[in-house]
Design a protein around this motif. Structure first.
Motif, short mmCIF file in Angstrom:
data_model
loop_
_atom_site.label_atom_id
_atom_site.label_comp_id
_atom_site.label_asym_id
_atom_site.label_seq_id
_atom_site.Cartn_x
_atom_site.Cartn_y
_atom_site.Cartn_z
N PHE A 45 34.59 39.71 31.34
CA PHE A 45 33.56 40.72 31.47
C PHE A 45 32.24 40.25 30.87
CE2 PHE A 45 30.92 44.06 29.77
CZ PHE A 45 30.71 44.81 30.92
N SER A 46 31.17 40.53 31.57
CA SER A 46 29.81 40.41 31.06
C SER A 46 28.94 41.32 31.91
CB SER A 46 29.30 38.96 31.15
OG SER A 46 29.04 38.60 32.50
N GLU A 47 27.77 41.68 31.39
CA GLU A 47 26.87 42.51 32.17
C GLU A 47 26.44 41.80 33.45
OE1 GLU A 47 23.65 43.97 29.77
OE2 GLU A 47 25.01 45.11 28.47
N ASP A 48 26.27 40.48 33.36
CA ASP A 48 25.90 39.71 34.56
C ASP A 48 27.00 39.80 35.62
OD1 ASP A 48 23.52 38.97 33.37
OD2 ASP A 48 24.30 37.04 32.67
N LYS A 49 28.25 39.65 35.21
CA LYS A 49 29.37 39.75 36.15
C LYS A 49 29.46 41.17 36.72
CE LYS A 49 31.49 35.81 36.53
NZ LYS A 49 31.43 35.11 37.81
N GLU A 50 29.18 42.15 35.89
CA GLU A 50 29.23 43.53 36.36
C GLU A 50 28.15 43.77 37.43
OE1 GLU A 50 29.67 47.96 34.48
OE2 GLU A 50 28.25 46.59 33.50
N LYS A 51 26.95 43.23 37.21
CA LYS A 51 25.89 43.36 38.22
C LYS A 51 26.29 42.68 39.52
CE LYS A 51 22.16 43.75 34.90
NZ LYS A 51 21.13 43.02 34.16
N LEU A 53 29.55 41.95 40.53
CA LEU A 53 30.79 42.44 41.13
C LEU A 53 30.93 43.96 41.22
CD1 LEU A 53 33.23 40.05 39.21
CD2 LEU A 53 32.36 39.77 41.55
N GLY A 54 30.13 44.66 40.43
CA GLY A 54 30.36 46.10 40.32
C GLY A 54 31.63 46.34 39.53
N HIS A 55 32.37 47.38 39.89
CA HIS A 55 33.65 47.66 39.23
C HIS A 55 34.76 47.04 40.06
CE1 HIS A 55 31.51 51.44 37.60
NE2 HIS A 55 31.48 50.50 36.69
N PRO A 56 35.42 46.00 39.53
CA PRO A 56 36.49 45.36 40.29
C PRO A 56 37.62 46.34 40.66
CG PRO A 56 35.91 44.03 38.38
CD PRO A 56 35.21 45.35 38.23
N GLU A 57 38.22 46.10 41.81
CA GLU A 57 39.32 46.95 42.27
C GLU A 57 40.47 46.98 41.26
OE1 GLU A 57 39.50 49.15 44.82
OE2 GLU A 57 37.37 48.64 45.01
N LEU A 58 40.71 45.86 40.58
CA LEU A 58 41.80 45.83 39.60
C LEU A 58 41.51 46.75 38.41
CD1 LEU A 58 42.82 42.07 39.66
CD2 LEU A 58 44.05 44.01 40.63
N ALA A 59 40.26 46.84 38.00
CA ALA A 59 39.90 47.76 36.92
C ALA A 59 40.08 49.20 37.38
CB ALA A 59 38.46 47.51 36.47
N LYS A 60 39.69 49.48 38.62
CA LYS A 60 39.88 50.82 39.18
C LYS A 60 41.37 51.16 39.25
CE LYS A 60 35.73 50.58 42.04
NZ LYS A 60 35.24 50.46 43.43
N ARG A 61 42.18 50.19 39.65
CA ARG A 61 43.62 50.43 39.74
C ARG A 61 44.23 50.68 38.37
NH1 ARG A 61 47.30 46.00 42.41
NH2 ARG A 61 47.97 45.64 40.30
N THR A 94 37.55 48.25 32.39
CA THR A 94 37.95 49.63 32.66
C THR A 94 37.01 50.61 31.97
OG1 THR A 94 40.23 48.89 32.90
CG2 THR A 94 39.89 51.25 32.60
N SER A 95 36.58 50.28 30.77
CA SER A 95 35.68 51.18 30.03
C SER A 95 34.33 51.32 30.71
CB SER A 95 35.51 50.71 28.59
OG SER A 95 34.69 49.56 28.54
N ARG A 96 33.98 50.40 31.60
CA ARG A 96 32.72 50.50 32.33
C ARG A 96 32.83 51.50 33.48
NH1 ARG A 96 28.55 48.46 29.37
NH2 ARG A 96 27.41 48.00 31.28
N ILE A 97 34.04 51.78 33.90
CA ILE A 97 34.27 52.83 34.90
C ILE A 97 34.09 54.18 34.23
CG2 ILE A 97 36.01 53.93 36.39
CD1 ILE A 97 37.20 51.05 36.72
N ASP A 98 34.72 54.31 33.05
CA ASP A 98 34.65 55.54 32.27
C ASP A 98 35.04 55.18 30.84
OD1 ASP A 98 35.06 58.07 31.05
OD2 ASP A 98 35.79 58.93 32.92
#
Length: 173
Positions: A45-51, A53-61, A94-98
């Motif tokens: 995880f990094s802010e750059d990766k988040e920009k 990739l957004g929220h990865p499907e695995l984190a959502k799952r 996951t914490s970046r989702i909520d």
């Protein structure tokens, strides 16, 4: 009741996974789902990766799995006094989702290690920060000297004092 059991470890022979699975099995009339952290491997995880990739499907799952559970049993591996990097990464994504990763669920937090410390340092960090992530911690237990206190063949604790403590904690779920 649906209980989600997981180890905060990516080891294929995780003693924490064995402990979490055993503990979840003590919950009366529970349907237990055991998660493997390796099924949620993502880039660091990094802010750059988040920009990017957004929220990865695995984190959502992972977040969805927590949401579908009625209760959670998690056992933390301790790496150099802290969380295992694999768990920390999944948790960070996951914490970046909520921020409320645990979604108000009742949680039993455990930790173990081969040594006498029982991963108590990481367990203290986890229980201390749990309210910030919407975990309703029902109890916690550090199991020291795992191989002395756990019967690998039977897949259960053999130390009567630890069994009593664990049963009392999981009864709170």
């Amino acid at each position: 009741m649906k209980v989600l059991a997981l180890a905060a470890s990516s080891s294929s022979t995780s003693i924490n996974k064995q402990l979490a699975t055993y503990a979840a099995g003590l919950v009366a009339n529970a349907e237990v789902e055991v998660l493997d952290l390796n099924d949620f491997e993502m880039p660091i995880f990094s802010e750059d990766k988040e920009k990017e990739l957004g929220h990865p499907e695995l984190a959502k799952r992972f977040f969805q799995k927590i949401g579908e559970a009625d209760a959670i049993v998690i056992s933390y591996a301790e790496h150099n006094g802290s969380y295992a990097a694999a768990f920390k990464n999944v948790f960070d994504w996951t914490s970046r989702i909520d921020m409320k990763v645990y979604q108000g669920k009742p949680v039993v937090m455990l930790a173990t290690s081969p040594g006498p410390g029982g991963a108590a340092t990481v367990l203290a960090a986890a229980t201390g920060s749990a309210p910030y992530f919407a975990a309703e911690v029902k109890g916690s237990l550090s199991v020291p000297s795992f191989y002395d206190n756990f019967d690998m063949e039977k897949g259960e604790l053999r130390n009567e004092n630890l069994i009593s403590q664990l049963k009392a904690i999981v009864a709170e779920l």
